[in-house]
Design a protein around this motif. Structure first.
Motif, short mmCIF file in Angstrom:
data_model
loop_
_atom_site.label_atom_id
_atom_site.label_comp_id
_atom_site.label_asym_id
_atom_site.label_seq_id
_atom_site.Cartn_x
_atom_site.Cartn_y
_atom_site.Cartn_z
N HIS A 167 0.81 -1.22 0.00
CA HIS A 167 0.00 0.00 0.00
C HIS A 167 0.84 1.27 0.00
CE1 HIS A 167 0.97 -0.89 4.17
NE2 HIS A 167 0.70 0.36 4.48
N LEU A 168 2.18 1.11 0.05
CA LEU A 168 3.06 2.28 0.07
C LEU A 168 4.02 2.31 -1.12
CD1 LEU A 168 3.98 2.36 3.87
CD2 LEU A 168 2.35 3.81 2.67
N GLU A 169 3.83 1.40 -2.07
CA GLU A 169 4.69 1.38 -3.24
C GLU A 169 4.57 2.69 -4.01
OE1 GLU A 169 3.66 -2.07 -5.42
OE2 GLU A 169 4.82 -3.44 -4.16
N GLY A 170 5.71 3.24 -4.41
CA GLY A 170 5.69 4.50 -5.13
C GLY A 170 5.81 5.71 -4.23
N ILE A 171 5.78 5.46 -2.90
CA ILE A 171 5.90 6.56 -1.94
C ILE A 171 7.28 6.50 -1.31
CG2 ILE A 171 4.98 7.62 0.15
CD1 ILE A 171 2.30 6.35 -0.48
N GLY A 172 8.11 7.48 -1.56
CA GLY A 172 9.47 7.49 -1.03
C GLY A 172 9.55 8.17 0.32
N GLY A 173 10.49 7.70 1.14
CA GLY A 173 10.71 8.32 2.44
C GLY A 173 11.77 9.39 2.34
N ALA A 174 12.44 9.65 3.47
CA ALA A 174 13.45 10.71 3.52
C ALA A 174 14.62 10.40 2.58
CB ALA A 174 13.96 10.88 4.96
N ASP A 175 14.93 9.11 2.38
CA ASP A 175 16.03 8.73 1.50
C ASP A 175 15.52 8.33 0.12
OD1 ASP A 175 14.71 6.48 2.23
OD2 ASP A 175 16.46 5.40 2.98
N ASN A 176 14.26 8.69 -0.16
CA ASN A 176 13.62 8.40 -1.44
C ASN A 176 13.40 6.91 -1.67
OD1 ASN A 176 12.37 9.62 -3.66
ND2 ASN A 176 14.09 9.13 -5.01
N GLU A 177 13.49 6.11 -0.60
CA GLU A 177 13.22 4.69 -0.67
C GLU A 177 11.85 4.41 -0.05
OE1 GLU A 177 14.84 2.07 -1.92
OE2 GLU A 177 16.43 3.33 -2.76
N PRO A 178 11.02 3.58 -0.69
CA PRO A 178 9.70 3.28 -0.13
C PRO A 178 9.83 2.46 1.15
CG PRO A 178 10.16 1.87 -2.00
CD PRO A 178 11.27 2.89 -1.96
N PRO A 179 8.95 2.64 2.12
CA PRO A 179 8.98 1.85 3.34
C PRO A 179 8.87 0.36 3.03
CG PRO A 179 7.52 3.73 3.58
CD PRO A 179 7.89 3.65 2.13
N ARG A 180 9.66 -0.43 3.72
CA ARG A 180 9.67 -1.87 3.49
C ARG A 180 8.54 -2.57 4.23
NH1 ARG A 180 12.39 -2.28 -1.09
NH2 ARG A 180 14.12 -0.81 -1.06
N ASP A 181 8.19 -3.75 3.72
CA ASP A 181 7.08 -4.52 4.30
C ASP A 181 7.61 -5.33 5.48
OD1 ASP A 181 4.68 -5.68 4.78
OD2 ASP A 181 4.44 -6.60 2.81
N ILE A 182 7.95 -4.64 6.55
CA ILE A 182 8.49 -5.26 7.75
C ILE A 182 8.12 -4.41 8.95
CG2 ILE A 182 10.70 -4.07 7.44
CD1 ILE A 182 12.08 -6.41 8.79
#
Length: 251
Positions: A167-182
């Motif tokens: 549900h968060l694919e395509g949404i980058g965090g502070a490092d432009n990486e999407p939150p992992r499923d963990i």
């Protein structure tokens, strides 16, 4: 041949309370269900207290176990239902293939090695000052961020990666990486005596962290090695057992 067992524990019994409070006692109880000598093969175990009234003990062994003694001491020996279940682990290992996704759970002891702790204990300071070259100090990660980073930076050598949360694919965090499923579901500091002695050296302190989420297989051979051999230190004390549940493509 590896076997995965699940044993029901009755937390209201006196013997159960001892086992639940002491990883050392639980380790001894686990070894008591295996016919071979402890040094002959690695045995992994994990206590899952999802339901505190009916905690489950999971054990991965290389030989077929018998948990009758645990049921008699710490279960419901006279009750209906299955007191424990033992399954051949080979069918799951045969499902491992590059790109295949699984739900996972792991309780581990995230640590780092350093030659000089920032805040050494009295015993550590003594080792530093004696001038004798020794191996580094193993220190546990204490913050959730550090524990999560410990996990995510090691998945490649364990044979899998953790994809972005659906549900968060395509949404980058502070490092432009999407939150992992963990996610981290349990963080627990465990402190107990290693043996029946009073020396400080025999006192064990570890930070047990339970990770849950979704993984994707990248190297079946490496992942098989970690499933059977465990992840991280403190395996005798309930850490290191990674368990998987197959997911459909839609999941």
């Amino acid at each position: 041949m590896p076997y995965l067992s699940r044993i029901r524990i009755n937390p209201l019994r006196a013997a159960s309370r001892k086992l639940l409070a002491s990883p050392r006692a639980m380790h001894a109880a686990v070894e008591g269900g295996l016919p071979g000598l402890p040094e002959q093969a690695r045995t992994l175990w994990r206590l899952d207290p999802d339901n505190p009234h009916r905690p489950h003990l999971f054990v991965l062994s290389t030989g077929a176990p018998d948990w009758t003694h645990l049921v008699e001491q710490a279960g419901w020996p006279g009750a209906d239902g299955d007191h424990y279940a033992v399954r051949d682990y080979a069918p799951l290992l045969q499902q491992l293939a590059p790109g295949r996704s699984f739900a996972f759970r792991l309780t581990a002891n995230p640590v780092q090695n350093t030659s000089r702790p920032d805040k050494p204990t009295e015993r550590q300071q003594s080792r530093i000052e004696d001038g004798v070259r020794r191996r580094g100090f193993r220190l546990g990660h204490r913050t959730a961020a550090a524990q999560l980073n410990w996990f995510l930076t090691r998945t490649a050598k364990w044979g899998f990666d953790v994809p972005a949360a659906p549900h968060l694919e395509g949404i980058g965090g502070a490092d432009n990486e999407p939150p992992r499923d963990i996610r981290i579901t349990v963080r627990q500091r465990r402190s107990f005596k290693k043996g029946a002695v009073t020396a400080k050296e025999a006192h064990v302190v570890l930070n047990a962290v339970t990770f849950e989420g979704r993984l994707r297989v990248t190297d079946p051979a490496l992942l098989t090695e970690r499933l059977l051999g465990g992840i991280g230190p403190s395996k005798a004390y309930g850490c290191g057992l990674l368990t998987l549940a197959p997911l459909s493509e839609r999941e």
